[in-house]
Structure formats: structure tokens, C-alpha cells
Scaffold this motif. Structure first.
Motif, PDB file in Angstrom:
ATOM      1  N   VAL A  35       0.848  -1.194   0.000  1.00  0.00           N
ATOM      2  CA  VAL A  35       0.000   0.000   0.000  1.00  0.00           C
ATOM      3  C   VAL A  35       0.883   1.243   0.000  1.00  0.00           C
ATOM      4  CG1 VAL A  35      -1.748   1.309   1.260  1.00  0.00           C
ATOM      5  CG2 VAL A  35      -1.856  -1.177   1.230  1.00  0.00           C
ATOM      6  N   ALA A  47      -3.223   2.100  -5.169  1.00  0.00           N
ATOM      7  CA  ALA A  47      -3.192   2.253  -3.718  1.00  0.00           C
ATOM      8  C   ALA A  47      -4.510   1.804  -3.106  1.00  0.00           C
ATOM      9  CB  ALA A  47      -2.896   3.704  -3.351  1.00  0.00           C
ATOM     10  N   GLN A  48      -5.604   2.169  -3.753  1.00  0.00           N
ATOM     11  CA  GLN A  48      -6.929   1.793  -3.258  1.00  0.00           C
ATOM     12  C   GLN A  48      -7.111   0.273  -3.289  1.00  0.00           C
ATOM     13  OE1 GLN A  48     -10.203   3.465  -5.492  1.00  0.00           O
ATOM     14  NE2 GLN A  48     -11.319   3.941  -3.617  1.00  0.00           N
ATOM     15  N   ALA A  50      -4.663  -1.978  -3.271  1.00  0.00           N
ATOM     16  CA  ALA A  50      -3.750  -2.575  -2.287  1.00  0.00           C
ATOM     17  C   ALA A  50      -4.325  -2.456  -0.878  1.00  0.00           C
ATOM     18  CB  ALA A  50      -2.383  -1.898  -2.367  1.00  0.00           C
ATOM     19  N   LEU A  51      -4.963  -1.331  -0.586  1.00  0.00           N
ATOM     20  CA  LEU A  51      -5.575  -1.134   0.731  1.00  0.00           C
ATOM     21  C   LEU A  51      -6.731  -2.106   0.933  1.00  0.00           C
ATOM     22  CD1 LEU A  51      -5.786   0.481   3.376  1.00  0.00           C
ATOM     23  CD2 LEU A  51      -7.323   2.042   2.183  1.00  0.00           C
ATOM     24  N   LEU A  79      -3.623   4.560   6.729  1.00  0.00           N
ATOM     25  CA  LEU A  79      -3.399   4.217   5.323  1.00  0.00           C
ATOM     26  C   LEU A  79      -4.545   4.733   4.459  1.00  0.00           C
ATOM     27  CD1 LEU A  79      -1.997   0.584   5.555  1.00  0.00           C
ATOM     28  CD2 LEU A  79      -0.763   2.591   4.762  1.00  0.00           C
ATOM     29  N   VAL A  83      -4.369   7.292   1.318  1.00  0.00           N
ATOM     30  CA  VAL A  83      -4.883   6.935  -0.010  1.00  0.00           C
ATOM     31  C   VAL A  83      -5.903   7.974  -0.456  1.00  0.00           C
ATOM     32  CG1 VAL A  83      -6.271   5.251  -1.286  1.00  0.00           C
ATOM     33  CG2 VAL A  83      -4.440   4.466   0.214  1.00  0.00           C
TER      34      VAL A  83
END
Length: 88
Positions: A35, A47-48, A50-51, A79, A83
Motif C-alpha cells: 500500500v 493504492a486503493q 492494495a488497501l 493508510l 490513499v
């Protein structure tokens, strides 16, 4: 050193648990790192995503007793905020 049978068994169990917990913690850190790398690259979609994958992994750590509930929630929250800031 463990003397009784019970304490010897406990020592074996603790050793095995330690290895399992170490692997879980490492796995959680890996997901968090993914992330953070996506955030650093500035890719909001990555990123979204991965989060979205890291959050259940962190909470699984809570259920398994590797991470405290508040710690996991704090990490997810921070996190998510980072993001979200990418998109703004």
C-alpha cells in the motif's frame, strides 16, 4: 530448562506458535508495504486496491492474536487517509 512433561510440551508449542506468528506478522507488513509503495508512486487506483487487500489481512492478524485491535484499526485508518489524500 523445562523439567516436567507439561513444561516441555509447552516449550514445543510456544516454539511452533512463535514461527507461525512471525510469518503472520511478516505477511501483514508485506501487505502494508505494498500500500505504501502504491501511495509513494502516486497511483490512486493501485493504492486503493492494495488497501482493499491489506485491510482484511490486518484484521485477520487481530483475530489470530498477532496484532492488537486498536493497532490494526489505527494502521488501516492512517493508510486510508493517505490513499484518500492522493485523490484530492
Amino acid at each position: 530448562m523445562a523439567n516436567t512433561l507439561q513444561s516441555k510440551k509447552r516449550a514445543r508449542q510456544n516454539e511452533r506458535r512463535n514461527d507461525i506468528n512471525k510469518a503472520r506478522r511478516s505477511r501483514i507488513r508485506t501487505f502494508i508495504r505494498k500500500v505504501e509503495e502504491a501511495i509513494a508512486s502516486g497511483d490512486y487506483a493501485a493504492a486503493q486496491e492494495a488497501l482493499k487487500v491489506a485491510q482484511p489481512e490486518l484484521m485477520r492478524g487481530v483475530v489470530k492474536g498477532v496484532v492488537h485491535k486498536n493497532t490494526a484499526s489505527r494502521k488501516v485508518s492512517r493508510l486510508a487517509a493517505r490513499v484518500k489524500a492522493l485523490n484530492a
